[in-house]
Design a protein around this motif. Structure first.
Motif, PDB file in Angstrom:
ATOM      1  N   VAL A 152      -3.485   8.975   4.715  1.00  0.00           N
ATOM      2  CA  VAL A 152      -4.249   8.397   3.612  1.00  0.00           C
ATOM      3  C   VAL A 152      -3.519   7.131   3.189  1.00  0.00           C
ATOM      4  O   VAL A 152      -2.348   7.188   2.820  1.00  0.00           O
ATOM      5  N   VAL A 153      -4.202   5.986   3.263  1.00  0.00           N
ATOM      6  CA  VAL A 153      -3.615   4.713   2.846  1.00  0.00           C
ATOM      7  C   VAL A 153      -4.328   4.279   1.578  1.00  0.00           C
ATOM      8  O   VAL A 153      -5.548   4.141   1.564  1.00  0.00           O
ATOM      9  N   ARG A 154      -3.543   4.087   0.549  1.00  0.00           N
ATOM     10  CA  ARG A 154      -4.098   3.636  -0.729  1.00  0.00           C
ATOM     11  C   ARG A 154      -3.594   2.233  -0.997  1.00  0.00           C
ATOM     12  O   ARG A 154      -2.386   1.995  -1.014  1.00  0.00           O
ATOM     13  N   SER A 155      -4.498   1.327  -1.215  1.00  0.00           N
ATOM     14  CA  SER A 155      -4.116  -0.050  -1.507  1.00  0.00           C
ATOM     15  C   SER A 155      -3.519  -0.138  -2.899  1.00  0.00           C
ATOM     16  O   SER A 155      -3.981   0.521  -3.832  1.00  0.00           O
ATOM     17  N   ALA A 156      -2.486  -0.941  -3.015  1.00  0.00           N
ATOM     18  CA  ALA A 156      -1.849  -1.140  -4.307  1.00  0.00           C
ATOM     19  C   ALA A 156      -2.718  -2.053  -5.174  1.00  0.00           C
ATOM     20  O   ALA A 156      -3.437  -2.908  -4.659  1.00  0.00           O
ATOM     21  N   PHE A 157      -2.647  -1.863  -6.469  1.00  0.00           N
ATOM     22  CA  PHE A 157      -3.378  -2.726  -7.389  1.00  0.00           C
ATOM     23  C   PHE A 157      -2.599  -2.806  -8.689  1.00  0.00           C
ATOM     24  O   PHE A 157      -1.765  -1.959  -8.989  1.00  0.00           O
ATOM     25  N   SER A 163       0.836  -1.199   0.000  1.00  0.00           N
ATOM     26  CA  SER A 163       0.000   0.000   0.000  1.00  0.00           C
ATOM     27  C   SER A 163       0.873   1.254   0.000  1.00  0.00           C
ATOM     28  O   SER A 163       2.036   1.226   0.357  1.00  0.00           O
ATOM     29  N   ARG A 164       0.265   2.340  -0.412  1.00  0.00           N
ATOM     30  CA  ARG A 164       0.958   3.628  -0.412  1.00  0.00           C
ATOM     31  C   ARG A 164       0.354   4.515   0.665  1.00  0.00           C
ATOM     32  O   ARG A 164      -0.862   4.613   0.789  1.00  0.00           O
ATOM     33  N   VAL A 165       1.207   5.162   1.431  1.00  0.00           N
ATOM     34  CA  VAL A 165       0.761   6.044   2.496  1.00  0.00           C
ATOM     35  C   VAL A 165       1.116   7.481   2.125  1.00  0.00           C
ATOM     36  O   VAL A 165       2.255   7.771   1.757  1.00  0.00           O
ATOM     37  N   ASP A 166       0.141   8.360   2.207  1.00  0.00           N
ATOM     38  CA  ASP A 166       0.372   9.793   2.038  1.00  0.00           C
ATOM     39  C   ASP A 166       0.057  10.469   3.362  1.00  0.00           C
ATOM     40  O   ASP A 166      -0.884  10.069   4.065  1.00  0.00           O
ATOM     41  N   LEU A 167       0.846  11.477   3.701  1.00  0.00           N
ATOM     42  CA  LEU A 167       0.618  12.248   4.918  1.00  0.00           C
ATOM     43  C   LEU A 167       0.264  13.674   4.522  1.00  0.00           C
ATOM     44  O   LEU A 167       0.890  14.255   3.637  1.00  0.00           O
ATOM     45  N   ILE A 168      -0.757  14.209   5.179  1.00  0.00           N
ATOM     46  CA  ILE A 168      -1.257  15.547   4.879  1.00  0.00           C
ATOM     47  C   ILE A 168      -1.129  16.400   6.143  1.00  0.00           C
ATOM     48  O   ILE A 168      -1.545  15.983   7.228  1.00  0.00           O
ATOM     49  N   GLN A 186       6.053  16.036   1.516  1.00  0.00           N
ATOM     50  CA  GLN A 186       7.035  15.477   0.593  1.00  0.00           C
ATOM     51  C   GLN A 186       8.061  14.651   1.361  1.00  0.00           C
ATOM     52  O   GLN A 186       8.597  15.103   2.377  1.00  0.00           O
ATOM     53  N   ASN A 187       8.342  13.449   0.855  1.00  0.00           N
ATOM     54  CA  ASN A 187       9.222  12.507   1.540  1.00  0.00           C
ATOM     55  C   ASN A 187      10.582  13.067   1.924  1.00  0.00           C
ATOM     56  O   ASN A 187      11.141  12.709   2.949  1.00  0.00           O
ATOM     57  N   VAL A 188      11.157  13.935   1.108  1.00  0.00           N
ATOM     58  CA  VAL A 188      12.536  14.390   1.327  1.00  0.00           C
ATOM     59  C   VAL A 188      12.653  15.526   2.344  1.00  0.00           C
ATOM     60  O   VAL A 188      13.742  15.809   2.830  1.00  0.00           O
ATOM     61  N   ARG A 189      11.555  16.148   2.685  1.00  0.00           N
ATOM     62  CA  ARG A 189      11.599  17.272   3.628  1.00  0.00           C
ATOM     63  C   ARG A 189      11.569  16.787   5.068  1.00  0.00           C
ATOM     64  O   ARG A 189      11.003  15.743   5.376  1.00  0.00           O
ATOM     65  N   GLU A 190      12.185  17.573   5.950  1.00  0.00           N
ATOM     66  CA  GLU A 190      12.104  17.292   7.377  1.00  0.00           C
ATOM     67  C   GLU A 190      10.735  17.707   7.895  1.00  0.00           C
ATOM     68  O   GLU A 190      10.128  18.660   7.388  1.00  0.00           O
ATOM     69  N   LEU A 191      10.277  17.010   8.925  1.00  0.00           N
ATOM     70  CA  LEU A 191       9.001  17.384   9.550  1.00  0.00           C
ATOM     71  C   LEU A 191       9.049  18.838  10.020  1.00  0.00           C
ATOM     72  O   LEU A 191       8.074  19.574   9.883  1.00  0.00           O
TER      73      LEU A 191
END
Length: 90
Positions: A77-82, A46-51, A58-63
């Motif tokens: 947001v969790v998106r199931s892979a297909f 699955s793919r996880v996105d954080l808002i 963005q993955n490369v930025r520090e919190l």
């Protein structure tokens, strides 16, 4: 560097049970995603996105670059892979 506690919520704003995590604010978003995936037992396909603050993190930025503070909420947001029609995972 002191750790901060971030609350995980669904897009609706509802809290995710057990979704408060301690994190170093100087970790990257990708490092935090790994912690989130383990805490929520997310399927590895699955793919996880954080808002945060209405924008996808963005993955490369520090919190810390998002100016997150202790007790702030991060939407998950969790998106199931297909497989696509071409047979590739998306």
């Amino acid at each position: 560097v002191a750790e901060i506690s971030l609350k995980l919520t669904y897009l609706s704003g509802s809290p995710i049970p057990g979704g408060a995590l301690l994190v170093n604010p100087h970790h990257t978003v990708l490092q935090f995603k790994v912690v989130v995936e383990k805490a929520l037992d997310v399927d590895p396909w699955s793919r996880v996105d954080l808002i945060y603050g209405g924008q996808k993190m963005q993955n490369v930025r520090e919190l810390a670059s998002y100016q997150v503070c202790d007790e702030d909420a991060i939407q998950v947001v969790v998106r199931s892979a297909f497989k696509t029609a071409s047979g590739e995972w998306e």
